[in-house]
Design an enzyme around this catalytic site. Structure first.
Site, PDB file in Angstrom:
ATOM      1  N   CYS A  80      -8.769  18.702  20.918  1.00  0.00           N
ATOM      2  CA  CYS A  80      -8.482  18.745  22.346  1.00  0.00           C
ATOM      3  C   CYS A  80      -7.693  17.513  22.760  1.00  0.00           C
ATOM      4  O   CYS A  80      -8.148  16.694  23.570  1.00  0.00           O
ATOM      5  CB  CYS A  80      -9.775  18.815  23.146  1.00  0.00           C
ATOM      6  SG  CYS A  80     -10.692  20.292  22.798  1.00  0.00           S
ATOM      7  N   TYR A 124       1.647   7.315  15.895  1.00  0.00           N
ATOM      8  CA  TYR A 124       2.916   6.558  15.894  1.00  0.00           C
ATOM      9  C   TYR A 124       4.118   7.446  16.166  1.00  0.00           C
ATOM     10  O   TYR A 124       5.246   7.006  15.999  1.00  0.00           O
ATOM     11  CB  TYR A 124       3.159   5.911  14.534  1.00  0.00           C
ATOM     12  CG  TYR A 124       2.074   5.031  13.999  1.00  0.00           C
ATOM     13  CD1 TYR A 124       1.680   3.888  14.681  1.00  0.00           C
ATOM     14  CD2 TYR A 124       1.476   5.325  12.779  1.00  0.00           C
ATOM     15  CE1 TYR A 124       0.707   3.072  14.158  1.00  0.00           C
ATOM     16  CE2 TYR A 124       0.497   4.504  12.247  1.00  0.00           C
ATOM     17  CZ  TYR A 124       0.119   3.381  12.946  1.00  0.00           C
ATOM     18  OH  TYR A 124      -0.842   2.568  12.423  1.00  0.00           O
ATOM     19  N   GLY A 179       0.845  -1.178   0.000  1.00  0.00           N
ATOM     20  CA  GLY A 179       0.000   0.000   0.000  1.00  0.00           C
ATOM     21  C   GLY A 179       0.885   1.233   0.000  1.00  0.00           C
ATOM     22  O   GLY A 179       0.992   1.978  -0.971  1.00  0.00           O
TER      23      GLY A 179
HETATM   24  C1  LIG Z   1      -1.843  -3.004   5.907  1.00  0.00           C
HETATM   25  C2  LIG Z   1      -1.675  -4.210   5.091  1.00  0.00           C
HETATM   26  C3  LIG Z   1      -0.996  -4.156   3.867  1.00  0.00           C
HETATM   27  C4  LIG Z   1      -0.346  -2.910   3.346  1.00  0.00           C
HETATM   28  O1  LIG Z   1       0.693  -2.478   4.140  1.00  0.00           O
HETATM   29  P1  LIG Z   1       1.692  -1.339   3.625  1.00  0.00           P
HETATM   30  O2  LIG Z   1       2.578  -1.108   4.798  1.00  0.00           O
HETATM   31  O3  LIG Z   1       0.837  -0.157   3.293  1.00  0.00           O
HETATM   32  O4  LIG Z   1       2.401  -1.877   2.438  1.00  0.00           O
HETATM   33  C5  LIG Z   1      -0.933  -5.302   3.123  1.00  0.00           C
HETATM   34  N1  LIG Z   1      -1.489  -6.455   3.541  1.00  0.00           N
HETATM   35  C6  LIG Z   1      -2.148  -6.561   4.713  1.00  0.00           C
HETATM   36  C7  LIG Z   1      -2.732  -7.849   5.105  1.00  0.00           C
HETATM   37  C8  LIG Z   1      -2.249  -5.437   5.529  1.00  0.00           C
HETATM   38  O5  LIG Z   1      -2.884  -5.538   6.696  1.00  0.00           O
END
Ligand SMILES: *Cc1c(COP(=O)(O)O)cnc(C)c1O
Length: 419
Positions: free
Chosen positions: A340, A313, A273
């Site tokens: 807040c 984070y 992602g």
């Molecule tokens: C969050 C997630 C991703 C994507 O993670 P990135 O760090 O954005 O690459 C892929 N697969 C699963 C199962 C996830 O929970």
């Protein structure tokens, strides 16, 4: 190397007009940059037959962005029914949707498997018996436990709630075969924002080893291994970018070795992602207040509702001030929103050029897990999303939330029950 120079230049040239037209705050994504990353990913893995990326929808669940990925040939990794629905609404079919869920309810499985279905990636052996019918193609998420160290963000596999344990993995496939499954995949997701490419190569090695182990025991071959997401991006200016070329080279070697040994080899699937969209989005927000007490504060018109990562984070997001990028005078400030909550800070004790009200701040690397993670706590509404297209036009791809949206869930027929 946060936000690319190319994006910065293209955006800066028209940023004041965009701000005048749409008003701040907004996230704006770079179509050109996203397309380039998609092409690059496909190109580096081209020697692995059947390579496919299933974009992790949760990183940036916007149909306009997902269509760019779809055009690149990507599928979608979904973890909930609404995410599956998003993928379906843009025309994704069964093989384009990977359903990687956790602690899944029976009704979620039913919805996932109806209306065309999807590729099921099961999180536990116990879930097999919760399916009314086992699909022909089944995948399990594997959790290696103490065999692997996780990384800082995601934690140790032995403590994580995800996946089928090592001692149950053969059983999981044996049970599926007994119930009629015919095609198989295996998945894992062990790292998050990992900048060391070797960790990802190790994950491929681990899954190929497990495939080998399962195939020695059961009469199966595997259609794919899915190494998950987790490829990192450099948020801080001094971080080194993820070495995708080296990862691809060493991963390709592992696949060739497997093929030479067994005469067949699974396909490689990935579900990144962050790596795909993270650097190609920024949050644009205006300075509305200054405050000078024990620290200097720059108040902006966005808040945590638009970007949780710094508060949640302690994550670093690079910031530049439009038109003041080359300023040599700097002052230490906290950049804050209006929530807040004292963690509602986009930057803490950051050296930035002095600002005036109306200055435009550009907060980098918000293209993944940015808008998507936003929330409504404190009555704060999520901002709009824009897309800077390749032809330099700007498209609204999600409007800002309104008060009506906020009150929508309070509109229902009064329902009082007496028991
Ligand atoms: C969050 C997630 C991703 C994507 O993670 P990135 O760090 O954005 O690459 C892929 N697969 C699963 C199962 C996830 O929970």
């Amino acid at each position: 190397m946060p936000m690319s120079e190319s994006y910065k230049i293209r955006l800066s040239n028209i940023l004041p007009q965009i701000v005048d037209t749409f008003g701040t705050p907004f996230h704006i994504y770079d179509e050109k940059g996203i397309k380039e990353t998609c092409r690059r990913l496909i190109s580096v893995f081209k020697e692995i037959e059947g390579f496919r990326e299933y974009f992790a929808v949760k990183a940036l669940p916007n149909p306009s962005i997902m269509k760019i990925m779809q055009a690149a040939g990507f599928g979608f990794d979904c973890s909930s029914v609404p995410e599956i629905e998003l993928a379906r609404q843009i025309g994704s079919n069964r093989d384009d949707i990977m359903f990687t869920s956790n602690n899944t309810s029976t009704s979620q499985f039913e919805t996932a498997l109806s209306n065309g279905g999807c590729i099921l990636n099961l999180d536990d052996i116990s879930l097999i018996s919760k399916l009314t019918k086992i699909p022909e193609l089944i995948c399990f998420r594997y959790n290696p436990g103490s065999r692997r160290k996780g990384n800082k963000i995601i934690g140790n596999p032995a403590e994580s709630k995800y996946g089928v344990g090592h001692d149950q993995i053969i059983d999981a496939y044996a049970k599926s075969i007994a119930l009629g499954a015919k095609r198989f995949g295996i998945h894992t997701m062990l790292a998050s924002n990992e900048l060391n490419y070797e960790y990802m190569v190790e994950t491929t090695r681990m899954l190929l080893d497990i495939v080998e182990m399962i195939c020695k025991t059961l009469p199966v071959t595997f259609e794919f291994i899915n190494i998950g997401g987790g490829l990192g991006i450099p948020y801080t200016p001094d971080a080194f970018p993820f070495n995708l070329d080296a990862m691809a080279l060493e991963t390709t070697e592992l696949f060739q070795k497997f093929k030479n040994q067994y005469g067949w080899v699974p396909r490689l699937y990935m579900e990144s992602g962050r790596y795909i969209t993270g650097p190609h989005g920024v949050l644009v927000t205006s300075v509305i207040n200054h405050k000078n007490i024990y620290r200097k504060y720059v108040g902006v018109d966005a808040s945590m509702s638009a970007l949780m990562r710094p508060g949640m984070y302690d994550a670093y997001h690079h910031i530049h001030i439009h038109g003041k990028d080359t300023s040599s005078t700097l002052e230490k400030v906290d950049v804050v929103g209006a929530l807040c909550e004292n963690i509602d800070k986009f930057a803490v004790q950051r050296d930035l050029p002095p600002t005036e009200e109306g200055d435009i701040l550009v907060i980098h690397d918000t293209g993944a897990h940015g808008h998507a993670m936003g929330f409504n706590y404190n009555g704060h509404l999520r901002p709009k999303e824009l897309l800077l297209k390749e032809d330099l036009s700007v498209e609204l791809i999600r409007r800002a939330e309104t008060m009506e949206d906020y009150f929508a869930t309070l509109k229902f027929d009064p329902a009082v029950h007496r028991f």
